[in-house]
Enzyme design. Structure first.
Site, PDB file in Angstrom:
ATOM      1  N   ASN A  28       0.844  -1.201   0.000  1.00 32.26           N
ATOM      2  CA  ASN A  28       0.000   0.000   0.000  1.00 32.26           C
ATOM      3  C   ASN A  28       0.873   1.242   0.000  1.00 32.26           C
ATOM      4  O   ASN A  28       2.082   1.162   0.240  1.00 32.26           O
ATOM      5  CB  ASN A  28      -0.977   0.007   1.193  1.00 32.26           C
ATOM      6  CG  ASN A  28      -0.362  -0.599   2.427  1.00 32.26           C
ATOM      7  OD1 ASN A  28       0.529  -0.005   3.020  1.00 32.26           O
ATOM      8  ND2 ASN A  28      -0.798  -1.801   2.791  1.00 32.26           N
ATOM      9  N   SER A  42      -8.275  -0.747   0.577  1.00 34.65           N
ATOM     10  CA  SER A  42      -8.031  -2.141   0.927  1.00 34.65           C
ATOM     11  C   SER A  42      -8.619  -3.053  -0.154  1.00 34.65           C
ATOM     12  O   SER A  42      -9.704  -2.787  -0.675  1.00 34.65           O
ATOM     13  CB  SER A  42      -8.703  -2.410   2.285  1.00 34.65           C
ATOM     14  OG  SER A  42      -8.657  -3.775   2.597  1.00 34.65           O
ATOM     15  N   SER A  71      -6.551   1.265   3.321  1.00 31.01           N
ATOM     16  CA  SER A  71      -5.630   0.132   3.443  1.00 31.01           C
ATOM     17  C   SER A  71      -5.641  -0.485   4.840  1.00 31.01           C
ATOM     18  O   SER A  71      -5.754   0.230   5.840  1.00 31.01           O
ATOM     19  CB  SER A  71      -4.217   0.624   3.125  1.00 31.01           C
ATOM     20  OG  SER A  71      -3.280  -0.274   3.631  1.00 31.01           O
ATOM     21  N   GLU A  73      -3.193  -1.499   6.392  1.00 28.68           N
ATOM     22  CA  GLU A  73      -2.046  -1.013   7.160  1.00 28.68           C
ATOM     23  C   GLU A  73      -2.153   0.470   7.531  1.00 28.68           C
ATOM     24  O   GLU A  73      -1.152   1.101   7.853  1.00 28.68           O
ATOM     25  CB  GLU A  73      -0.730  -1.272   6.405  1.00 28.68           C
ATOM     26  CG  GLU A  73      -0.346  -2.731   6.248  1.00 28.68           C
ATOM     27  CD  GLU A  73      -0.190  -3.504   7.562  1.00 28.68           C
ATOM     28  OE1 GLU A  73      -0.173  -2.874   8.638  1.00 28.68           O
ATOM     29  OE2 GLU A  73      -0.120  -4.737   7.505  1.00 28.68           O
TER      30      GLU A  73
HETATM   31 ZN   LIG Z   1       1.786  -5.671   3.920  1.00 27.80          ZN
END
Ligand SMILES: [Zn+2]
Length: 211
Positions: A28, A42, A71, A73
């Protein structure tokens, strides 16, 4: 909002794919615009991603604009932006050679003159944490100290910079360095740069970061 930045993010994601740093929707990227963060969504394959899929959040992670989830993360991106003033862009990849180092839980030693002034001396590996957790973000931030890159244990790598273009470039540079190091390890014992040289190059890195 942020049409230009969203386009830049989209282009960066496609470049990550082109350089074989990610596959599908893995990895990402994001960039900071004031108190907002423009971040990849995501679970959307990069080849199918459009500007409308890009998400805008604030520094607490609240969604400001977008139809997708940000995302997985996101906590790591926010941990970095909230603690590193020099980081205005983050690129996180699952590239082959950086991930190979990350599963060994071994830092990338300072082996090439080109690397240290750009990434900082040895690129450390974070302690393991489950993907998508705040703990992963904290572990990454810890090993990112005085560096622009970190290996994420059993996972991949992350690079930070002032622009997305630079964060992408650093990711490519890190991947190349990990490839050179692991290749050298297969045929012999790599020799690190002299200690005083690493210190000087680390000073250059810290100086460059100020700009
Ligand atoms: Zn990753």
């Amino acid at each position: 909002m942020y049409e230009k930045e969203k386009k830049e993010l989209l282009d960066t994601c496609l470049e990550m794919l082109r350089h074989d740093l990610v596959i599908g929707s893995s990895g990402n990227a994001s960039l900071r615009v004031g108190n907002h963060v423009v971040i990849s969504p995501s679970s959307v394959h990069y080849t199918e991603m459009s500007i409308d899929d890009v998400v805008v959040i604030d520094l607490e992670g609240n969604e400001v604009e977008g139809t997708r989830n940000p995302s997985i993360e996101t906590p790591m991106h926010l941990e970095i932006y909230n603690n590193r003033e020099d980081a205005l862009a983050v690129v996180h990849t699952h590239s082959l050679y950086a991930s190979s180092m990350a599963i060994l839980h071994e830092p990338l030693p300072p082996i090439i003159d080109e690397i240290v002034p750009k990434l900082g001396a040895n690129v450390r590996v974070s302690k393991y944490a489950i993907p998508g957790t705040k703990q992963l973000g904290k572990n990454v931030l810890e090993v990112l100290e005085d560096r622009s890159a970190a290996l994420i244990a059993n996972h991949g790598s992350v690079c930070v910079a002032k622009t997305l273009k630079d964060a992408l470039f650093l990711s490519i540079l890190l991947e190349r360095a990990c490839k050179i190091y692991t290749t050298a390890r297969q045929i012999g014992k790599p020799v690190e740069l002299p200690e005083d040289v690493v210190e000087d190059e680390q000073d250059i890195y810290m100086m460059m970061r100020e700009f």
